[in-house]
Design a protein around this motif. Sequence first.
Motif: not given
Length: 282
Positions: A138-140, A179-193, A198-201, A231-236
């Motif tokens: 979660f924190f990582g 992600y402004e350090t990458v480009d100005q495109e709207k991206r899926l935030n896989t980090n939050f997912l 994989e974390g909180l749930l 579960l982690y394997g499936i989600i990831r």
Amino acid sequence: MVALEIFGISIYWYGIFYLLSFVLSYLFLYSLARSNLLDNYGKVKNLLKNNLDDIAFYIILGVLLGGRLGYVIFYNQSIIFNNIWEIFFIWQGGMAFVGGVIGVFLSMLYIKSKYKLSYKDFYFLIDLIVIVVPLGIFFGRIGNFLNQELFGKTIDEIGSSILYQNQELLEAINLIYIYETVDQEKRLNTNFLESFGEGLLLFLIFIVIFWKKLISGKYKVGLISGLFLLLYGIIRFIIEFGRDTTQVNYILGFTSSQYFMIIFIILGFMILFGFDKMEKKF
């Protein structure tokens, strides 16, 4: 990304979140050892009460060394040839979860030998450690987000009508993010997912299952470990499809991480459905 500087020393968000996850995990195990939940596992309870600092040291060592070496070996071998000392710059990001798992398991083997644990106590201790692993994830992943790394594909690349129809809502909760350090495109935030899935749930699921099974006296050693791998394997595995192609290595249509997740899923099934037979040999 630098969070703050103290006397000229840069403190990175990634390092802060790793430290926070270690502290919370330590407090969880400390509290658990002083409750009556582990009364039926006397040796493990006493081990956590009297030697938690020692156990925490070896686990942290396994996480850091395994995670960093795993990242370098599996995903970024160029570090070895360009600047080998960068292997030790863990505060800048770049940790492989699979490497961390291997590192922790090797640490646990050493702990088993040092404290002469039976196989049943050994695997039960692993279950306890695994409960708090999702806190680290979660924190990582939040650290990955702040470091602007491991970003997802653009919404145009994904081309999902669900994303387009709910774009305003998803942007409001940062599941679609620029992600402004990458480009100005709207991206899926896989980090939050990943941070949530994989974390909180997983942490909440494990806490509920562990508490209910332990209270009822029906807990089976290996249950949490098997569930985690499955579960982690499936989600990831699923979320990897949303990762940007510049962030992953594809082999025959799947990312290298997805192949590791297939192994996790198989091991999870083996533990969940084969541990009863193994337990009789303990």
